[in-house]
Design a protein around this motif. Structure first.
Motif, mmCIF file in Angstrom:
data_model
loop_
_atom_site.group_PDB
_atom_site.id
_atom_site.type_symbol
_atom_site.label_atom_id
_atom_site.label_comp_id
_atom_site.label_asym_id
_atom_site.label_seq_id
_atom_site.Cartn_x
_atom_site.Cartn_y
_atom_site.Cartn_z
ATOM 1 N N ASN A 1 0.971 -1.075 -0.111
ATOM 2 C CA ASN A 1 -0.122 -0.119 0.001
ATOM 3 C C ASN A 1 0.933 1.179 0.052
ATOM 4 O OD1 ASN A 1 -1.714 2.228 1.293
ATOM 5 N ND2 ASN A 1 -3.086 0.514 1.411
ATOM 6 N N SER A 2 0.598 2.331 -0.861
ATOM 7 C CA SER A 2 1.333 3.406 -0.810
ATOM 8 C C SER A 2 1.008 4.262 0.089
ATOM 9 C CB SER A 2 1.454 3.702 -2.487
ATOM 10 O OG SER A 2 -0.011 4.131 -2.770
ATOM 11 N N ASN A 3 0.316 4.288 0.979
ATOM 12 C CA ASN A 3 -0.051 5.211 1.812
ATOM 13 C C ASN A 3 1.157 5.549 2.687
ATOM 14 O OD1 ASN A 3 -0.774 6.335 4.626
ATOM 15 N ND2 ASN A 3 -2.765 5.700 4.314
ATOM 16 N N SER A 4 1.542 7.008 2.709
ATOM 17 C CA SER A 4 2.959 7.237 3.103
ATOM 18 C C SER A 4 3.183 7.114 4.691
ATOM 19 C CB SER A 4 3.031 8.895 2.629
ATOM 20 O OG SER A 4 2.072 9.595 3.109
ATOM 21 N N ASP A 5 1.910 7.528 5.491
ATOM 22 C CA ASP A 5 1.925 7.247 7.014
ATOM 23 C C ASP A 5 2.476 6.048 7.374
ATOM 24 O OD1 ASP A 5 1.573 9.741 7.386
ATOM 25 O OD2 ASP A 5 -0.680 9.555 7.666
ATOM 26 N N LEU A 6 1.572 4.991 6.436
ATOM 27 C CA LEU A 6 1.695 3.539 6.690
ATOM 28 C C LEU A 6 3.295 3.166 6.428
ATOM 29 C CD1 LEU A 6 -0.427 1.451 7.510
ATOM 30 C CD2 LEU A 6 -0.502 0.736 5.149
ATOM 31 N N ILE A 7 3.845 3.648 5.277
ATOM 32 C CA ILE A 7 5.079 3.085 4.818
ATOM 33 C C ILE A 7 6.204 3.722 5.999
ATOM 34 C CG2 ILE A 7 6.825 4.048 3.031
ATOM 35 C CD1 ILE A 7 4.950 3.148 1.027
ATOM 36 N N ARG A 8 5.970 4.961 6.617
ATOM 37 C CA ARG A 8 6.699 5.395 7.611
ATOM 38 C C ARG A 8 6.880 4.407 8.536
ATOM 39 N NH1 ARG A 8 4.863 10.330 8.425
ATOM 40 N NH2 ARG A 8 4.229 9.960 10.635
ATOM 41 N N LEU A 9 5.754 3.812 9.045
ATOM 42 C CA LEU A 9 5.505 2.871 10.192
ATOM 43 C C LEU A 9 6.129 1.653 9.772
ATOM 44 C CD1 LEU A 9 1.913 3.656 11.451
ATOM 45 C CD2 LEU A 9 4.013 4.055 12.516
ATOM 46 N N ILE A 10 6.078 1.351 8.446
ATOM 47 C CA ILE A 10 6.664 0.041 8.166
ATOM 48 C C ILE A 10 8.179 0.206 8.120
ATOM 49 C CG2 ILE A 10 6.656 -1.810 6.182
ATOM 50 C CD1 ILE A 10 4.042 -0.733 5.140
ATOM 51 N N SER B 1 0.274 -3.759 -11.322
ATOM 52 C CA SER B 1 -0.682 -3.146 -10.419
ATOM 53 C C SER B 1 -1.754 -4.576 -10.257
ATOM 54 C CB SER B 1 -1.848 -2.324 -11.315
ATOM 55 O OG SER B 1 -2.266 -2.930 -12.452
ATOM 56 N N ASP B 2 -2.573 -4.440 -9.573
ATOM 57 C CA ASP B 2 -3.505 -5.658 -9.107
ATOM 58 C C ASP B 2 -4.277 -5.900 -10.281
ATOM 59 O OD1 ASP B 2 -3.347 -6.409 -6.508
ATOM 60 O OD2 ASP B 2 -5.494 -5.697 -6.027
ATOM 61 N N LYS B 3 -4.881 -4.933 -11.090
ATOM 62 C CA LYS B 3 -5.294 -5.145 -12.308
ATOM 63 C C LYS B 3 -4.479 -6.077 -13.153
ATOM 64 C CE LYS B 3 -8.122 -2.729 -15.650
ATOM 65 N NZ LYS B 3 -8.430 -1.362 -16.088
ATOM 66 N N ARG C 1 -1.899 -8.045 -12.777
ATOM 67 C CA ARG C 1 -1.857 -9.214 -12.252
ATOM 68 C C ARG C 1 -3.084 -10.045 -12.482
ATOM 69 N NH1 ARG C 1 0.814 -8.408 -6.028
ATOM 70 N NH2 ARG C 1 2.720 -7.104 -6.824
ATOM 71 N N LYS C 2 -4.166 -9.710 -12.258
ATOM 72 C CA LYS C 2 -5.391 -10.498 -12.362
ATOM 73 C C LYS C 2 -5.357 -10.999 -13.842
ATOM 74 C CE LYS C 2 -8.139 -9.342 -8.484
ATOM 75 N NZ LYS C 2 -9.012 -8.579 -7.794
ATOM 76 N N LYS C 3 -5.303 -9.801 -14.621
ATOM 77 C CA LYS C 3 -5.175 -10.274 -16.048
ATOM 78 C C LYS C 3 -4.215 -11.142 -16.640
ATOM 79 C CE LYS C 3 -5.528 -8.066 -20.873
ATOM 80 N NZ LYS C 3 -5.576 -9.467 -21.135
ATOM 81 N N ILE C 4 -3.007 -10.877 -15.979
ATOM 82 C CA ILE C 4 -1.959 -12.091 -16.418
ATOM 83 C C ILE C 4 -2.265 -13.362 -16.039
ATOM 84 C CG2 ILE C 4 0.411 -12.714 -16.103
ATOM 85 C CD1 ILE C 4 1.071 -9.681 -16.005
ATOM 86 N N SER C 5 -2.759 -13.500 -14.841
ATOM 87 C CA SER C 5 -3.045 -14.857 -14.119
ATOM 88 C C SER C 5 -4.088 -15.629 -14.782
ATOM 89 C CB SER C 5 -3.603 -14.655 -12.641
ATOM 90 O OG SER C 5 -2.477 -13.689 -11.962
ATOM 91 N N ARG C 6 -5.380 -14.706 -15.201
ATOM 92 C CA ARG C 6 -6.317 -15.470 -15.874
ATOM 93 C C ARG C 6 -5.924 -15.581 -17.168
ATOM 94 N NH1 ARG C 6 -9.593 -11.030 -15.224
ATOM 95 N NH2 ARG C 6 -9.051 -10.140 -17.168
#
Lengths: 966, 154
Positions: free
Chosen positions: A148-157, B23-25, B27-32
């Motif tokens: 997840n690219s949420n920056s606050d989260l990244i700082r914590l990680i 991206s998730d999308k 990945r899903k397309k590749i897997s499918r």
């Protein structure tokens, strides 16, 4: 339904005696598992044994999901669970670590089923900051999977990772490093790319941490190469190749390979260490690698990686090192001939994995003919192996081998096996490889056979690869056509067999070639005429047929069976079945017919006049019909003849088909079928360099006062103020050495064509200026300039000007030339005009060369050698040895030598493969006799050209001119 | 290696590991696409195929397909043996591993994979060493889960 083997399903591996030796090759329990929505008997039992800490809640949930009978039921169950987890996470009661872990795991499972998860990240971060290994591990897993690219989260990680890296607890450090390697984001690279190298090379780091750190760095280097700092640590990383722990060596080798690709010079020292390591693994039979031996093969992964690393570099310069490496490669090739130590497929796969990587290295080095030929023989054996995988890889690997000049011939000997593969392989991906290999091994000697085989394969080929095969056939047919009737036949066959897959590029190209080669026009007209007789023919054939008959139908009109009316009726019988673009093309063919054959004018006018044409709903068709009808009614024969003149030759350019195939295959994937095959250590590049220096020095010679750089051209053409700033186009100059007519220059606005005639020391050039636009050129003027030195050597007439050249019109200028004495430079044609308000300046080097003033001289063998000896002084002979730049074709070479202006003398040279010629250069002041000999070496794809004349400057110049033609 | 997918004969993904950012999308397309392509192939066919600009190496073990996507210059046969070594690791750890083990203990399957492959490259090819690392971790786990189980109802 089959028998139930165990409580909950078949093992993936079956080690028992009853199993076939190939795991999973013939699965017997295909009904098993995961048919979630089937029915009662598929209800899954939960595993009776659970390793580690079973999270019962998670297992129950997974069972529930698997027992759902429909997708809707599954979604319902998941939504219920998500609501539950949300409420737990939001609840007032603080969750204990175990529950948190369980719920995060459930979320992960739901995500992996393909559902979106938008919460739980914070809980996962809490887990990874926990001191309990089990919680930490799940926290990291969640974060790794659901980045997840949420920056606050990244700082914590990042904070959590930082703590773990500093913990000195190897299991925690490994978890943190795995997380960085799995996520590999830029933010992580920014935070840790500086720290990891020091962990990697620190003396007290545990082996397992070193391994993780190495691959972690590799991943960061792949995603953010700019953030990984090079430095003192790199030298120490290279020394990890000497580490006692083979796991560390394995990981380090991968890292070094990636880094060496980025900056090879920094990692050169790895070559000797890699060779030494490889040699110890491969050549010493006694060494015990314990658990790194895999099915009796010593460290196959590491061997492959070391061989891969060596492919970042040319062959080692140090002789001892080089011979040690050669010894390794020979040993690997030898081992391939030994009987297998195990019947298991794993044994042969691992062994052959190393073998194929060794062959890749041999091909990469492309310097040891013996190894290359041995590799080729080994692959030849695999071509007939019972394992499909090996046949596939052998075909693939041979494809690269075919482009080496050392092994090209050896690869060609397998042509029958490859053709057989094309016919008999049951797997389309293998057949595809066979097509690729045939394309790569094709040259003039086997082109007809290969093209014929590809054409016949095309009839049954899989739809997915037809278009590619069509392109390949079209390219090979054009490239290796000696006889253009064969080319025309091949393309028409392509359209017949696979018309739907023949793209526009292909049929455009056949038309370009027919228009540019007048020797094939009559044949093409006859052949398309015959092909069009078929009751059902492909629309692409109608297009080609319409175009060619419209241009060259007159060449076959003498035969009553293909009289103008018959031709027209044949084309028109297809008209109504065709699409709009084809109909438009046919209408153009009809108006061309009116010009070619006045006798069918009335018939065609009737057709154009019909309502279905004049009132056609399609604007383009309607417009063509109206305009063509009008044109045929009001224009005089002369105007009609001008407007509908035969198409001028197309400028020569790279085949658009080849460009298309390159696009289709992606860069670098297309084997190089150029005659100019890869050369030892890139010496072909070297010869190119010499060429340019030659050119430069020759221009400099022209110039009496020394000057450099950009001012050069200004000095040379100093008598022309306007041309000073214009680059002189020389693109087509060298094409005119051996011919007199053609297009010398073309841009989007203007085309300049030349026709020239020479007799003794006099020449006349007709210059044609064609306005390609639909707008006028104003104040068009052209004049010829030459350097002062040149002026004294040739004389010519100078200026032409036209106030207006109408759009689409062509004007002609005549230049007269006299050769006073021998010369090296060429005059420049300067053109100036206004187009749409801007002044256009063009300068073109005119192809007036010394050899144009040749008169061929026939002489006997005796005379020839007598004169040859007379011209024996060192300064009279000039010799050049050069690489062939075009296919080495005898007929083409003969034509070029004749075009150069000398007589070809048969039976003079004891070696019939050589060419000998003689001629006299006529200038006003003197005549210079000239003898030449050209010796082709087909094996090395080289030529040696020798010229002897009485004058040094003439020998020099003629050698320069002719030496660039082959 | 760019990614590894485990899927069943019915086309259900059992494990996915991505070593390149997508991206998730995607990945899903590749897997499918890939699952569909591979399931359509017949049993005796070659284990390798060209797919987009990647080389696909796959092998079926009982009900489960293991499929890796590698780059052009990568070695197909050694990739095939990477798959086999991973299966052996799972087998040794679970004891006659089957698809259900991987479904119910998916997190373990990931942990084992991380010990074996990292960043798409082999990190440790010795079976003993990988299993030793996993077992050590389990030891830590069992101690802690024992402690938890005594106090937790669920």
């Amino acid at each position: 339904m089959g028998p139930v083997h165990t409580v909950y399903g078949p093992a993936l591996l079956c080690a028992g005696a009853g199993c076939s030796q190939q795991f999973g090759a013939q699965p017997q329990w295909i009904w098993f598992l995961s048919s979630s929505y089937v029915g009662a008997h598929s209800t899954t039992l939960m595993p009776t044994v659970s390793k580690g800490d079973g999270m019962r809640g998670l297992a129950v949930f997974i069972s529930d999901i698997r027992n759902c009978k429909s997708k809707e039921a599954e979604i319902k169950r998941i939504n219920k669970e998500l609501a539950n987890i949300r409420s737990k996470f939001k609840g007032d009661k603080a969750l204990d670590g175990y529950s948190k872990k369980k719920y995060v795991c459930k979320l992960l499972f739901i995500f992996l089923l393909g559902h979106d998860i938008d919460f739980g990240h914070m809980e996962a971060v809490n887990l990874l900051s926990s001191n309990k290994y089990t919680e930490k591990q799940i926290g990291y897993l969640f974060i790794s999977v659901l980045v997840n690219s949420n920056s606050d989260l990244i700082r914590l990680i990042n904070n959590g990772i930082k703590n773990d890296l500093a913990s000195r607890n190897p299991t925690f450090m490994n978890l943190a490093l795995h997380c960085i390697a799995n996520v590999g984001s830029r933010e992580m690279a920014e935070a840790f790319a500086f720290e990891i190298p020091s962990i990697l090379v620190a003396g007290d780091t545990m082996d397992s941490v070193k391994q993780s750190a190495a691959l972690c760095l590799l991943r960061l280097n792949r995603t953010s190469p700019d953030l990984v700092p090079m430095g003192e640590w790199t030298a120490r990383v290279v020394h990890l190749l000497n580490d006692q722990h083979l796991g560390v060596v394995t990981a380090a080798t991968s890292l070094i390979t990636t880094l060496a690709q980025k900056s090879p010079d920094d990692f050169k020292t790895s070559i000797s260490l890699a060779v030494a390591r490889l040699s110890r693994i491969v050549t010493s039979a006694s060494i015990d690698l314990q658990d790194y031996t895999y099915y009796f093969v010593a460290a196959p992964w590491l061997s492959v990686k070391l061989l891969r690393l060596l492919q970042c570099y040319p062959p080692p310069e140090d002789a001892a090192l080089r011979s040690r490496l050669t010894e390794c490669l020979e040993t690997i090739l030898n081992k391939a001939q030994e009987p297998p130590k195990s019947k298991k497929v794993q044994h042969s796969n691992a062994k052959n994995a190393v073998l194929f990587e060794a062959i890749s290295l041999i091909i990469h080095h492309d310097s040891e003919p013996t190894l290359l030929v041995r590799a080729c023989n080994q692959l030849g054996q695999f071509l007939q192996h019972r394992e499909t995988n090996l046949r596939y890889l052998a075909l693939e690997s041979m494809c690269t081998l075919a482009s080496s000049e050392f092994s090209h011939e050896a690869v060609k000997t397998h042509i029958d096996t490859v053709i057989n593969a094309l016919k008999t392989e049951r797997d389309v991906s293998v057949r595809q490889r066979a097509v690729d290999l045939l394309y790569a091994m094709c040259d003039r000697s086997n082109a007809k056979q290969i093209v014929a085989e590809m054409l016949s394969y095309l009839e049954t080929a899989d739809y997915s690869i037809r278009e590619e095969i069509v392109l390949k056939v079209a390219i090979l047919a054009e490239k290796y056509a000696v006889d253009y009737t064969w080319y025309v036949d091949t393309i028409l066959n392509l359209i017949r067999v696979a018309g739907d897959y023949v793209s526009e590029e292909v049929w455009y190209r056949v038309i370009q070639i027919v228009i540019n080669r007048d020797d094939v026009q009559g044949y093409a007209a006859k052949t398309v005429f015959e092909a069009l007789q078929a009751p059902a023919c492909h629309e692409n054939l109608v297009k080609v047929g319409g175009y060619i008959l419209g241009e060259f139908g007159n060449l076959i009109a003498g035969d009553s069976r293909s009289s103008p009316l018959v031709q027209f009726s044949l084309l028109h019988s297809k008209f109504h079945l065709c699409s709009v673009p084809t109909r438009a093309l046919l209408l153009s063919a009809y108006i061309k017919f009116i010009n070619l054959f006045p006798e069918v004018k009335a018939t065609i006018q009737d057709v154009l006049r019909s309502d279905s044409q004049l009132r056609n709903a399609d604007v383009e068709l309607q417009q063509r019909a109206v305009e063509y009808l009008k044109l045929s009614c009001i224009a005089s024969t002369d105007i009609l003849a001008t407007v509908l003149e035969e198409m001028p030759p197309f400028p020569e350019r790279e085949s658009s088909i080849l460009a298309k195939l390159k696009r289709k295959k992606g860069p670098g994937k297309l084997p190089d079928i150029d005659e100019n095959r890869r050369n030892v250590n890139g010496s072909s590049e070297h010869s190119e360099n010499t060429d340019t220096t030659n050119k430069v020095s020759y221009v400099l010679n022209l110039n009496s006062s020394p000057s450099t750089g950009p001012s050069l051209l200004v000095d040379v053409f100093s008598d022309s103020s306007t041309s000073a700033s214009v680059d002189v186009s020389e693109d087509n100059f060298s094409r005119f050495v051996c011919k007199n007519n053609g297009v010398i220059y073309e841009n989007q606005l203007l085309q300049i064509g030349l026709k020239s005639e020479y007799r003794q020391n006099l020449g006349r050039i007709y210059v044609f200026y064609g306005n390609k636009t639909s707008t006028q050129f104003l104040s068009f003027s052209s004049f010829v300039t030459s350097s002062d030195i040149l002026k004294t050597h040739i004389l010519h007439c100078l200026i032409a000007s036209y106030p207006i050249i109408e759009g689409g019109a062509q004007v002609q200028q005549i230049l007269n030339i006299e050769c006073v004495s021998d010369f090296t430079d060429a005059p420049v044609l300067n053109i100036q005009f206004r187009y749409g308000g801007t002044l256009q300046n063009i300068a073109v080097k005119l192809p007036v060369m010394l050899n144009k003033f040749f008169q061929p001289t026939e002489m006997t063998s005796q005379d020839f050698f007598q004169r040859w000896k007379q011209l024996g002084a060192p300064q009279q002979e000039v010799q050049k040895i050069f690489k062939a730049q075009h296919p080495m074709d005898t007929d083409v070479t003969k034509a070029k030598i004749l075009g150069f202006g000398v007589a070809l003398l048969d039976g003079v040279d004891p070696n019939p493969a050589n060419f000998v010629g003689a001629g006299v250069i006529h200038t006003k002041s003197t005549q210079v006799g000239c003898l030449l000999r050209l010796e082709p070496n087909a094996q090395a794809q080289m030529y040696r050209l020798t010229l002897r004349t009485s004058r040094e400057s003439v020998s020099q110049r003629l050698c320069e001119l002719l030496g660039e033609q082959f | 290696m760019q990614f590894m997918l485990l899927f069943s004969r019915q086309g259900k993904l059992r494990l996915q590991k991505w070593y390149v950012p997508l991206s998730d999308k995607e990945r899903k397309k590749i897997s499918r696409d890939l699952v569909q392509t591979i399931l359509a192939r017949k049993p005796k066919m070659c284990s390798f195929l060209e797919w987009r600009d990647l080389k696909i190496v796959y092998k079926r073990y009982a009900s489960l397909y293991f499929c890796c996507a590698v780059e052009d210059q990568d070695n197909e046969l050694i990739t095939l043996e990477i798959i086999h070594r991973y299966v052996e690791l799972l087998d040794k750890y679970f004891g006659s591993v089957c698809e259900l083990d991987i479904i119910f203990n998916f997190e373990k399957a990931y942990f084992i994979l991380d010990e074996f492959l990292l960043g798409g490259e082999a990190q440790e090819t010795s079976k003993k060493n990988v299993l030793k690392a996993i077992e050590q971790a389990d030891l830590l786990q069992e101690v802690s889960s024992f402690a938890v189980d005594r106090f937790s109802a669920h």
